[in-house]
Design a protein around this motif. Structure first.
Motif, PDB file in Angstrom:
ATOM      1  N   ILE A  95      40.574  48.638  38.408  1.00 37.19           N
ATOM      2  CA  ILE A  95      41.474  47.493  38.337  1.00 37.19           C
ATOM      3  C   ILE A  95      40.810  46.325  39.054  1.00 37.19           C
ATOM      4  O   ILE A  95      40.451  46.414  40.223  1.00 37.19           O
ATOM      5  CB  ILE A  95      42.844  47.802  38.986  1.00 37.19           C
ATOM      6  CG1 ILE A  95      43.503  48.995  38.297  1.00 37.19           C
ATOM      7  CG2 ILE A  95      43.740  46.565  38.951  1.00 37.19           C
ATOM      8  CD1 ILE A  95      43.787  48.799  36.834  1.00 37.19           C
ATOM      9  N   ASP A  96      40.641  45.227  38.344  1.00 31.93           N
ATOM     10  CA  ASP A  96      39.928  44.060  38.846  1.00 31.93           C
ATOM     11  C   ASP A  96      40.921  42.988  39.301  1.00 31.93           C
ATOM     12  O   ASP A  96      41.799  42.597  38.530  1.00 31.93           O
ATOM     13  CB  ASP A  96      39.042  43.517  37.730  1.00 31.93           C
ATOM     14  CG  ASP A  96      38.118  42.420  38.181  1.00 31.93           C
ATOM     15  OD1 ASP A  96      38.070  42.126  39.396  1.00 31.93           O
ATOM     16  OD2 ASP A  96      37.433  41.848  37.316  1.00 31.93           O
ATOM     17  N   LEU A  97      40.770  42.528  40.519  1.00 31.07           N
ATOM     18  CA  LEU A  97      41.646  41.480  41.056  1.00 31.07           C
ATOM     19  C   LEU A  97      41.028  40.095  40.969  1.00 31.07           C
ATOM     20  O   LEU A  97      41.613  39.127  41.439  1.00 31.07           O
ATOM     21  CB  LEU A  97      41.992  41.783  42.518  1.00 31.07           C
ATOM     22  CG  LEU A  97      42.842  43.020  42.764  1.00 31.07           C
ATOM     23  CD1 LEU A  97      43.124  43.180  44.244  1.00 31.07           C
ATOM     24  CD2 LEU A  97      44.137  42.934  41.983  1.00 31.07           C
ATOM     25  N   ASP A  98      39.860  39.973  40.363  1.00 31.49           N
ATOM     26  CA  ASP A  98      39.152  38.697  40.318  1.00 31.49           C
ATOM     27  C   ASP A  98      39.968  37.571  39.698  1.00 31.49           C
ATOM     28  O   ASP A  98      39.792  36.407  40.043  1.00 31.49           O
ATOM     29  CB  ASP A  98      37.839  38.819  39.552  1.00 31.49           C
ATOM     30  CG  ASP A  98      36.812  39.643  40.310  1.00 31.49           C
ATOM     31  OD1 ASP A  98      37.032  39.930  41.500  1.00 31.49           O
ATOM     32  OD2 ASP A  98      35.792  40.021  39.700  1.00 31.49           O
ATOM     33  N   ARG A  99      40.849  37.890  38.780  1.00 29.95           N
ATOM     34  CA  ARG A  99      41.593  36.842  38.081  1.00 29.95           C
ATOM     35  C   ARG A  99      42.928  36.508  38.733  1.00 29.95           C
ATOM     36  O   ARG A  99      43.630  35.621  38.274  1.00 29.95           O
ATOM     37  CB  ARG A  99      41.830  37.255  36.631  1.00 29.95           C
ATOM     38  CG  ARG A  99      40.527  37.365  35.882  1.00 29.95           C
ATOM     39  CD  ARG A  99      40.759  37.673  34.455  1.00 29.95           C
ATOM     40  NE  ARG A  99      39.492  37.829  33.782  1.00 29.95           N
ATOM     41  CZ  ARG A  99      39.320  37.644  32.501  1.00 29.95           C
ATOM     42  NH1 ARG A  99      40.328  37.314  31.750  1.00 29.95           N
ATOM     43  NH2 ARG A  99      38.145  37.807  31.962  1.00 29.95           N
ATOM     44  N   LEU A 100      43.265  37.231  39.776  1.00 29.62           N
ATOM     45  CA  LEU A 100      44.518  36.934  40.463  1.00 29.62           C
ATOM     46  C   LEU A 100      44.345  35.711  41.348  1.00 29.62           C
ATOM     47  O   LEU A 100      43.256  35.450  41.866  1.00 29.62           O
ATOM     48  CB  LEU A 100      44.959  38.124  41.312  1.00 29.62           C
ATOM     49  CG  LEU A 100      45.340  39.388  40.557  1.00 29.62           C
ATOM     50  CD1 LEU A 100      45.785  40.460  41.541  1.00 29.62           C
ATOM     51  CD2 LEU A 100      46.424  39.126  39.538  1.00 29.62           C
TER      52      LEU A 100
END
Length: 157
Positions: A95-100
Motif C-alpha cells: 500500500i503506497d501512501l505517496d499520493r496522500l
C-alpha cells in the motif's frame, strides 16, 4: 469503533460511484497488463472519464481491446467492494501512501475490490462491481514523447 467514528480527511469531491469504482479497476488492470504505476492523471465524471498512464510502449489495438474485455469481465464477476480502516503507520505490504496529502489522517480507509485491487481512498463506491454497468472505451491517445497513454471511457448503466 463504528465506521462513522473514524476521523478521516475532508473530501471535496462528489464522485459518481460507478465510474469511481471503475477507476480502481482500470488502475489495477493497467498495472497487471502493462506493469505500470497507477494513473498519474485522472478526471472521472458521470458522462465521460479519462485516465493517463506512463507505459513503456504504445498499446496495440489488440491490447486496447484486452483492456476493455478485462474491465467488463471484472464488472460481470460481481466482485464485492469493501473497506478496511487501518493506522497509516501499520499499512499492509504494497500500500503506497505517496499520493496522500501531507496532512493525511492517522486512520486510512482502504478500498478493496475482491482480491483484485486495494488502495487508500475516501471516495464513494458501489457495493459490488456488477453495479458499475458497462465499461465502454471511447478512445485512446498516445504521446510518444511522454510515453503517456490516455484512456477515455464512459460507464453505461
Amino acid at each position: 469503533m463504528a465506521n462513522d467514528e473514524y476521523v478521516l480527511n475532508e473530501h471535496n469531491k462528489e464522485e459518481f460511484p460507478p465510474a469511481h469504482t471503475a477507476e480502481h479497476l482500470l488502475n489495477q488492470t493497467m498495472i497487471r497488463l502493462f506493469g505500470c504505476e497507477r494513473s498519474y492523471n485522472a478526471h472521472i465524471e458521470r458522462k465521460k472519464s479519462k485516465m493517463s498512464f506512463h507505459l513503456d510502449h504504445k498499446p496495440s489495438r489488440q491490447e486496447e481491446r484486452e483492456i476493455e474485455r478485462e474491465m467488463q469481465r471484472l464488472i460481470d464477476e460481481d466482485l464485492p467492494v469493501t473497506f478496511d480502516f487501518v493506522d497509516k503507520y501499520s499499512l499492509p505490504e504494497g500500500i503506497d501512501l505517496d499520493r496522500l496529502p501531507d496532512d493525511a489522517s492517522e486512520t486510512i480507509r482502504l478500498v478493496r475490490i475482491g482480491d483484485y485491487d486495494v488502495c487508500p481512498c475516501i471516495g464513494k463506491h458501489v457495493r459490488s462491481t456488477a453495479q458499475i454497468g458497462r465499461f465502454e472505451m471511447l478512445g485512446t491517445n498516445w504521446d510518444e514523447h511522454e510515453h503517456s497513454f490516455r484512456v477515455r471511457f464512459k460507464i453505461v448503466q
